[in-house]
Design an enzyme around this catalytic site. Structure first.
Site, PDB file in Angstrom:
ATOM      1  N   GLY A  45      29.103  52.636  44.344  1.00 18.58           N
ATOM      2  CA  GLY A  45      30.510  52.870  45.836  1.00 18.58           C
ATOM      3  C   GLY A  45      31.438  51.478  45.330  1.00 18.58           C
ATOM      4  N   GLY A  96      26.090  52.591  38.497  1.00 18.08           N
ATOM      5  CA  GLY A  96      25.349  53.252  38.713  1.00 18.08           C
ATOM      6  C   GLY A  96      25.113  54.270  36.887  1.00 18.08           C
ATOM      7  N   ARG A 137      20.085  43.836  37.558  1.00 15.50           N
ATOM      8  CA  ARG A 137      21.114  42.664  38.923  1.00 15.50           C
ATOM      9  C   ARG A 137      20.714  41.070  39.392  1.00 15.50           C
ATOM     10  NH1 ARG A 137      21.979  47.849  43.105  1.00 15.50           N
ATOM     11  NH2 ARG A 137      24.059  48.684  42.166  1.00 15.50           N
ATOM     12  N   LYS A 190      31.007  64.958  41.350  1.00 16.16           N
ATOM     13  CA  LYS A 190      31.886  65.739  42.338  1.00 16.16           C
ATOM     14  C   LYS A 190      33.427  64.624  41.910  1.00 16.16           C
ATOM     15  CE  LYS A 190      28.799  67.219  45.378  1.00 16.16           C
ATOM     16  NZ  LYS A 190      27.963  67.024  47.152  1.00 16.16           N
TER      17      LYS A 190
HETATM   18  P1  AMP Z   1      27.933  60.481  40.125  1.00 16.04           P
HETATM   19  O1  AMP Z   1      27.446  59.553  41.127  1.00 16.04           O
HETATM   20  O2  AMP Z   1      29.072  61.132  40.735  1.00 16.04           O
HETATM   21  O3  AMP Z   1      28.855  59.574  39.024  1.00 16.04           O
HETATM   22  O4  AMP Z   1      27.227  61.650  39.634  1.00 16.04           O
HETATM   23  C1  AMP Z   1      26.623  61.545  38.422  1.00 16.04           C
HETATM   24  C2  AMP Z   1      25.468  63.146  38.521  1.00 16.04           C
HETATM   25  O5  AMP Z   1      26.407  63.903  37.533  1.00 16.04           O
HETATM   26  C3  AMP Z   1      23.731  62.752  37.158  1.00 16.04           C
HETATM   27  O6  AMP Z   1      23.439  62.240  38.024  1.00 16.04           O
HETATM   28  C4  AMP Z   1      24.819  64.158  35.944  1.00 16.04           C
HETATM   29  O7  AMP Z   1      23.042  64.348  35.998  1.00 16.04           O
HETATM   30  C5  AMP Z   1      25.538  64.684  37.064  1.00 16.04           C
HETATM   31  N1  AMP Z   1      26.479  66.050  36.002  1.00 16.04           N
HETATM   32  C6  AMP Z   1      26.839  65.049  35.263  1.00 16.04           C
HETATM   33  N2  AMP Z   1      27.039  66.045  34.514  1.00 16.04           N
HETATM   34  C7  AMP Z   1      27.182  67.481  35.408  1.00 16.04           C
HETATM   35  C8  AMP Z   1      26.684  68.484  35.527  1.00 16.04           C
HETATM   36  N3  AMP Z   1      27.930  68.824  34.769  1.00 16.04           N
HETATM   37  N4  AMP Z   1      27.205  69.438  36.420  1.00 16.04           N
HETATM   38  C9  AMP Z   1      25.871  69.462  37.357  1.00 16.04           C
HETATM   39  N5  AMP Z   1      25.854  67.442  37.323  1.00 16.04           N
HETATM   40  C10 AMP Z   1      26.510  66.738  36.394  1.00 16.04           C
END
Ligand code: AMP
Length: 399
Positions: free
Chosen positions: A377, A354, A39, A201
């Site tokens: 974000g 991210g 960054r 999520k």
């Molecule tokens: P996000 O911030 O929504 O992009 O989520 C990223 C996070 O999702 C990372 O820290 C991963 O460890 C988590 N992640 C990816 N796949 C899975 C999974 N199958 N179960 C739980 N966490 C997950």
């Protein structure tokens, strides 16, 4: 697609006091060392432009979440040191971002000097978009440049409030590049256009899925969010991550994609673990055969091949979110294998910041991507087609 806001190359910086809102919100390790300075590097063209124009360059940023109080562990002092090395030039660090110490430093500065102010979020006025705090910040500047794409989705004093009090304002080079790369790709993609979405999520990304569904040719879903879709199709998902309040929306999204003839890919197999402990037993199963009580942690080898083939003929790929819990070795193979497939596709590849940027870096594929966003974000909000307050507050381009 061009940014419609006034940009740094359209304003006269010569001998002016130029306040640049940068995004120096860098990751720090346990010892307080900067673990990734991308960054800081990403803001160098804008900082160098102001130095070359003999401006007094005043940089301000937030770091972490001090929530309006002084937290020494979140001081920007280590960033000043790193910036000194990257610019090969001394950086004057001021241990506040408003008040007499800043006034003095700015008064004493000579043309071409670089000043870095202390963490903006040590003051509650920053996140409250407080009028007085905004005007105090503005008082140091003849021109304000917003270079902080990573916080452009927030209405804070240094991104929005300040624009009311400065004589002139513009977007920096990074801001321009980010918006043009992300928005331009979505609005004007070379087809086939493939979106890969993963991460934890569905709720965090449903807006992006909805906005992109009308625009992409293929959607690939992996990561924890895939299990909500798999459950919506009626399969057992064991103890895998799921958002039960998103099941209907997931089903609707699948139906909408089918109706619009968008190819929608979900994992066909996954790596499951019998617990979340480091010594958990793991195995590969098809998504039809996830044992009750087990956790889906990564996409499996068949999904890696399927997704790899699906991206092979793509001309544009947009990727946001890892395919599994890539932070742990045992569940990183799906994400890393996909990073190699994306890198090998003969396509324009855009990675939304991210975790995905970190995963691509760990896979050793950073150099192969066309563009990696510095904003997590903020990138998501732009991809959702949502309003970006930090951008909206800047004056329109005169051209
Ligand atoms: P996000 O911030 O929504 O992009 O989520 C990223 C996070 O999702 C990372 O820290 C991963 O460890 C988590 N992640 C990816 N796949 C899975 C999974 N199958 N179960 C739980 N966490 C997950």
């Amino acid at each position: 697609m061009n940014l419609t806001k006034q940009t740094i190359d359209q304003v006269d910086l010569r001998n002016k006091r130029v306040l640049i809102r940068v995004d120096f919100n860098v990751p720090l390790d346990d010892t307080g060392e900067i673990s990734d300075d991308s960054r800081i590097r990403a803001a160098l063209p804008t900082i160098n432009r102001a130095i070359d124009e003999d401006a007094v360059v005043i940089l301000c940023s937030h770091l972490g979440r001090p929530k309006g109080t002084t937290k020494p562990a979140l001081s920007l002092a280590p960033v000043a040191k790193r910036l000194h090395r990257l610019l090969n030039k001394p950086v004057i660090f001021v241990n506040d971002c408003i008040g007499p110490s800043v006034e003095n430093a700015v008064k004493q500065a000579k043309s071409g000097d670089v000043i870095l102010l202390e963490n903006l979020r040590f003051h509650p006025g920053e996140e409250k978009n407080d009028e007085q705090f905004s005007s105090q910040l503005a008082s140091f500047a003849d021109i304000y440049i917003n270079e902080a794409f990573g916080t452009a989705h927030r209405s804070h004093a240094s991104t929005v409030g300040i624009t009311k009090y400065v004589k002139n304002a513009a977007a920096g080079f990074l801001m321009k590049r980010e918006v043009e790369a992300l928005e331009g790709t979505v609005e004007n993609p070379v087809r086939p256009f493939v979106a890969i979405l993963g991460g934890a999520k569905v709720s965090g990304k449903i807006g992006v899925i909805k906005n992109l569904t009308g625009k992409v040719d293929k959607v690939i879903i992996g990561g924890g969010m895939a299990f909500t879709f798999i459950k919506a199709l009626g399969f057992e998902i064991g103890k895998s991550l799921v958002e039960n309040d998103m099941l209907d929306l997931a089903k609707q999204t699948l139906e909408q994609a089918m109706a619009q003839k968008i190819k929608f890919y979900l994992p066909v197999d996954c790596v499951v673990a019998d617990s979340l402990e480091p010594d958990a037993e793991t195995k590969i199963v098809t998504v039809q055969e996830i044992p009750p009580g087990w956790y889906g942690m990564d996409i499996g080898p068949a999904s890696v091949r399927l997704f790899g083939e699906a991206v092979q003929n793509a001309k544009t790929i947009l990727w946001n979110g890892p395919m599994g819990v890539f932070e742990r070795d045992a569940f990183s193979r799906g994400t890393f294998a996909l990073a190699h497939s994306v890198a090998n596709a003969y396509a324009k590849t855009i990675v939304g910041g991210g975790d995905t940027a970190l995963a691509v870096h760990r896979a050793g594929e950073t150099e192969s991507m066309a563009f990696i966003s510095t904003g997590g974000g903020a990138a998501l909000q732009l991809l959702e087609g949502k309003h970006m307050p930090g951008l909206a507050a800047l004056p329109d381009s005169p051209y």
